[in-house]
Scaffold this active site. Structure first.
Site, PDB file in Angstrom:
ATOM      1  N   ARG A   1      -2.288   6.182  -2.538  1.00 23.84           N
ATOM      2  CA  ARG A   1      -2.663   5.129  -1.577  1.00 23.84           C
ATOM      3  C   ARG A   1      -2.323   3.720  -2.025  1.00 23.84           C
ATOM      4  NH1 ARG A   1      -8.655   7.071  -1.383  1.00 23.84           N
ATOM      5  NH2 ARG A   1      -7.989   7.573  -3.512  1.00 23.84           N
TER       6      ARG A   1
ATOM      7  N   CYS B   1      -6.622   2.251  -6.125  1.00 29.14           N
ATOM      8  CA  CYS B   1      -7.183   3.526  -5.668  1.00 29.14           C
ATOM      9  C   CYS B   1      -7.589   4.310  -6.910  1.00 29.14           C
ATOM     10  CB  CYS B   1      -6.192   4.275  -4.777  1.00 29.14           C
ATOM     11  SG  CYS B   1      -4.624   4.698  -5.569  1.00 29.14           S
TER      12      CYS B   1
ATOM     13  N   ASP C   1      -8.281   9.960   0.997  1.00 32.44           N
ATOM     14  CA  ASP C   1      -7.361  10.355  -0.069  1.00 32.44           C
ATOM     15  C   ASP C   1      -6.475  11.511   0.408  1.00 32.44           C
ATOM     16  OD1 ASP C   1      -6.141  11.126  -2.373  1.00 32.44           O
ATOM     17  OD2 ASP C   1      -7.980  11.541  -3.490  1.00 32.44           O
TER      18      ASP C   1
HETATM   19  P1  4NP Z   1      -4.642   8.107  -5.089  1.00 25.29           P
HETATM   20  O1  4NP Z   1      -4.695   9.689  -4.924  1.00 25.29           O
HETATM   21  O2  4NP Z   1      -5.980   7.710  -5.668  1.00 25.29           O
HETATM   22  O3  4NP Z   1      -4.462   7.637  -3.682  1.00 25.29           O
HETATM   23  O4  4NP Z   1      -3.477   7.809  -5.985  1.00 25.29           O
HETATM   24  C1  4NP Z   1      -5.053  10.567  -5.941  1.00 25.29           C
HETATM   25  C2  4NP Z   1      -4.172  10.860  -6.929  1.00 25.29           C
HETATM   26  C3  4NP Z   1      -4.514  11.758  -7.920  1.00 25.29           C
HETATM   27  C4  4NP Z   1      -5.760  12.358  -7.895  1.00 25.29           C
HETATM   28  C5  4NP Z   1      -6.660  12.036  -6.893  1.00 25.29           C
HETATM   29  C6  4NP Z   1      -6.311  11.141  -5.928  1.00 25.29           C
HETATM   30  N1  4NP Z   1      -6.113  13.305  -8.886  1.00 25.29           N
HETATM   31  O5  4NP Z   1      -7.202  13.854  -8.804  1.00 25.29           O
HETATM   32  O6  4NP Z   1      -5.322  13.538  -9.796  1.00 25.29           O
END
Ligand code: 4NP
Length: 156
Positions: free
Chosen positions: A11, A5, A120
């Site tokens: 995720r 991800c 997300d």
């Molecule tokens: P992930 O979620 O991609 O599902 O781990 C996110 C985690 C951090 C961020 C965005 C999405 N961020 O912008 O820091």
């Protein structure tokens, strides 16, 4: 199997945990890991909400440390599975020409899910994490069905 991800704190660690559990349950022998396309959270453990929702579903993910996808991943893993389309594009953009991993989108394996992203939940609520878990779990079940259907290494 490598799940990818953006941050590797929400995720993809949930997908990693869900596949570990499903693989045990369904007799699929596979090495599972997860990574992010971004570097912001390298070394961090999963988001507390992801840990809580996984735990509520009987899966422990707290020991995962976030990492960024790297060149060797395209050779070490047979499958690299993106959680959303933006990251699918990010993975493809990094893929070496002779990389051996098959790159796909998790929800492609599900009924009616072709091209769909797991939303997300990072800026959302605990409920959004619970919804993401359910979506991911459905994707994982479909992925395991597909792998077992292809005769992919069952245990034993
Ligand atoms: P992930 O979620 O991609 O599902 O781990 C996110 C985690 C951090 C961020 C965005 C999405 N961020 O912008 O820091």
């Amino acid at each position: 199997m490598l799940f990818v991800c953006l941050g590797n704190i929400c995720r993809s660690p949930m997908a990693e945990g869900a596949l570990r559990a499903a693989a045990l349950h369904r007799g699929l022998d596979c090495h599972v890991d997860s990574a992010g396309t971004a570097s912001y959270h390298i070394g961090s453990r999963p988001d507390d909400r992801a840990i809580a929702v996984a735990r509520a579903n009987g899966v422990e993910i707290a020991s995962h440390a976030a990492r960024q996808i790297e060149h060797e991943d395209f050779y070490r893993f047979s499958h690299i599975v993106a959680l959303d389309r933006a990251n699918l594009e990010g993975i493809k953009a990094r893929a070496p020409r002779d990389g051996t991993a098959r790159v796909s989108l998790l929800l492609d394996a599900t009924e009616g899910g072709l091209g769909q992203s797991v939303v997300d939940p990072y800026h959302g609520s605990l409920d959004d994490f619970a919804t993401a878990w359910m979506t991911i779990a459905a994707g994982i079940e479909a992925l395991v069905d597909q792998l077992l259907g292809e005769g992919y290494s069952a245990t034993g």
